[in-house]
Design a protein around this motif. Structure first.
Motif, PDB file in Angstrom:
ATOM      1  N   SER A 146       0.845  -1.185   0.000  1.00  0.00           N
ATOM      2  CA  SER A 146       0.000   0.000   0.000  1.00  0.00           C
ATOM      3  C   SER A 146       0.884   1.239   0.000  1.00  0.00           C
ATOM      4  O   SER A 146       1.968   1.226   0.598  1.00  0.00           O
ATOM      5  CB  SER A 146      -0.908   0.009   1.230  1.00  0.00           C
ATOM      6  OG  SER A 146      -1.888   1.022   1.136  1.00  0.00           O
ATOM      7  N   MET A 206     -11.899  -0.022  -0.576  1.00  0.00           N
ATOM      8  CA  MET A 206     -11.088  -1.237  -0.659  1.00  0.00           C
ATOM      9  C   MET A 206     -11.683  -2.409   0.126  1.00  0.00           C
ATOM     10  O   MET A 206     -11.270  -3.553  -0.056  1.00  0.00           O
ATOM     11  CB  MET A 206      -9.665  -0.964  -0.149  1.00  0.00           C
ATOM     12  CG  MET A 206      -8.819  -0.122  -1.085  1.00  0.00           C
ATOM     13  SD  MET A 206      -8.462  -0.947  -2.656  1.00  0.00           S
ATOM     14  CE  MET A 206      -7.450  -2.314  -2.103  1.00  0.00           C
ATOM     15  N   TRP A 244     -10.659  -7.240   2.039  1.00  0.00           N
ATOM     16  CA  TRP A 244      -9.641  -6.409   1.390  1.00  0.00           C
ATOM     17  C   TRP A 244      -8.666  -7.244   0.566  1.00  0.00           C
ATOM     18  O   TRP A 244      -8.408  -6.943  -0.607  1.00  0.00           O
ATOM     19  CB  TRP A 244      -8.876  -5.605   2.454  1.00  0.00           C
ATOM     20  CG  TRP A 244      -7.851  -4.628   1.941  1.00  0.00           C
ATOM     21  CD1 TRP A 244      -6.775  -4.887   1.131  1.00  0.00           C
ATOM     22  CD2 TRP A 244      -7.790  -3.217   2.205  1.00  0.00           C
ATOM     23  NE1 TRP A 244      -6.047  -3.758   0.900  1.00  0.00           N
ATOM     24  CE2 TRP A 244      -6.653  -2.698   1.554  1.00  0.00           C
ATOM     25  CE3 TRP A 244      -8.579  -2.345   2.976  1.00  0.00           C
ATOM     26  CZ2 TRP A 244      -6.281  -1.356   1.625  1.00  0.00           C
ATOM     27  CZ3 TRP A 244      -8.215  -1.004   3.045  1.00  0.00           C
ATOM     28  CH2 TRP A 244      -7.082  -0.529   2.363  1.00  0.00           C
ATOM     29  N   ARG A 247      -9.452  -9.133  -3.045  1.00  0.00           N
ATOM     30  CA  ARG A 247      -9.565  -8.449  -4.347  1.00  0.00           C
ATOM     31  C   ARG A 247      -8.434  -8.878  -5.280  1.00  0.00           C
ATOM     32  O   ARG A 247      -7.312  -9.052  -4.875  1.00  0.00           O
ATOM     33  CB  ARG A 247      -9.490  -6.941  -4.153  1.00  0.00           C
ATOM     34  CG  ARG A 247     -10.748  -6.350  -3.522  1.00  0.00           C
ATOM     35  CD  ARG A 247     -10.706  -4.836  -3.550  1.00  0.00           C
ATOM     36  NE  ARG A 247     -11.899  -4.225  -2.965  1.00  0.00           N
ATOM     37  CZ  ARG A 247     -13.039  -4.018  -3.631  1.00  0.00           C
ATOM     38  NH1 ARG A 247     -13.137  -4.391  -4.884  1.00  0.00           N
ATOM     39  NH2 ARG A 247     -14.078  -3.468  -3.031  1.00  0.00           N
TER      40      ARG A 247
END
Length: 247
Positions: A146, A206, A244, A247
């Motif tokens: 991230s 998200m 989260w 995905r």
């Protein structure tokens, strides 16, 4: 706090590192509510005093720095230890090229080194238990990347790796080792982040479930992994991330 037998941790000693606030506090409360003899560790006496007032028969307060050699020695000298929640941790957010040495060192020291040292100290008293379990607090960031979170991601990927190695090595002593990997949870540490509307939108977009985690969600998973309900589970992670990482 429903769903678990209220005597789940009777006659068991459980240590929670970082028990003063947020997730650690919820873990200590839940363990105490289910009969555990809980050693709650934090640096702020007032936080631990408030917790002890809630569960006067179940909480032993250690006002200590979890990074100190004194603390490691005290853990090692315990007569017996059935459960450990390694919850102490920190984050230092920012672009990678701007991260100073002090941030790098702080994250590595608390999130990786200290977790390792506490676990190392816990082995001796856990060997004296009939069975024992360690729960290392990880994160969804231990599985993904991230922006502006290189340090946190680095440390939590390390937590996932060392947990697997610990699980394999300590299995012969019937010590199980797992992680719980939360998504963003609203705590005193994360609350300021959500004052940024752009960041708030990013996070909610998200998470397929469309909501933040609660401290009780994390404590439920820790309670399960510490208990005999998870007696065949070691070397893995429960992702409490609302989808989260799916995905």
């Amino acid at each position: 706090m429903t769903g678990f037998n209220r005597e789940l941790f009777v006659n068991r000693t459980i240590l929670v590192a970082g028990a003063g606030k947020g997730i650690g506090l919820a873990c200590a409360q839940m363990a105490a509510a289910h009969g555990g003899n809980v050693i709650a560790v934090a640096r702020t006496k007032a936080d631990l005093d408030a917790l002890a007032k809630q569960y006067p028969d179940n909480i032993t307060s250690w006002v200590m720095d979890v990074t100190s050699e004194e603390f490691f020695a005290r853990v090692k000298s315990l007569p017996v230890l059935h459960g450990l929640v390694n919850n102490a941790g920190l984050n230092r957010i920012g672009p990678m090229e701007e991260q100073p040495n002090e941030n790098i060192d702080a994250v590595i020291d608390l999130n990786i080194r200290t977790l390792y040292k506490i676990s190392q100290a816990a082995i001796a008293p856990m060997k004296r238990a009939d069975c024992a379990a360690i729960v290392n607090m990880s994160s969804q960031m231990g599985f993904v990347g991230s922006p502006n979170r290189t340090l946190y991601c680095m440390s939590k990927h390390a937590v996932e790796g060392v947990t697997k190695a610990m699980a394999v090595e300590l299995a012969e002593h019937d010590i199980r080792v797992n992680t719980v990997a939360p998504t963003f949870v609203l705590t005193p540490m994360t609350k300021p982040m959500f004052e940024d509307e752009d960041f708030k939108k990013f996070v909610y977009d998200m998470i397929p479930l469309g909501r933040l985690g609660k401290v009780e969600d994390i404590a439920n998973s820790c309670t399960f992994l510490l208990s005999d309900l998870a007696s065949m589970i070691t070397g893995t992670s429960i992702k409490v991330d609302g989808g989260w990482t799916a995905r």
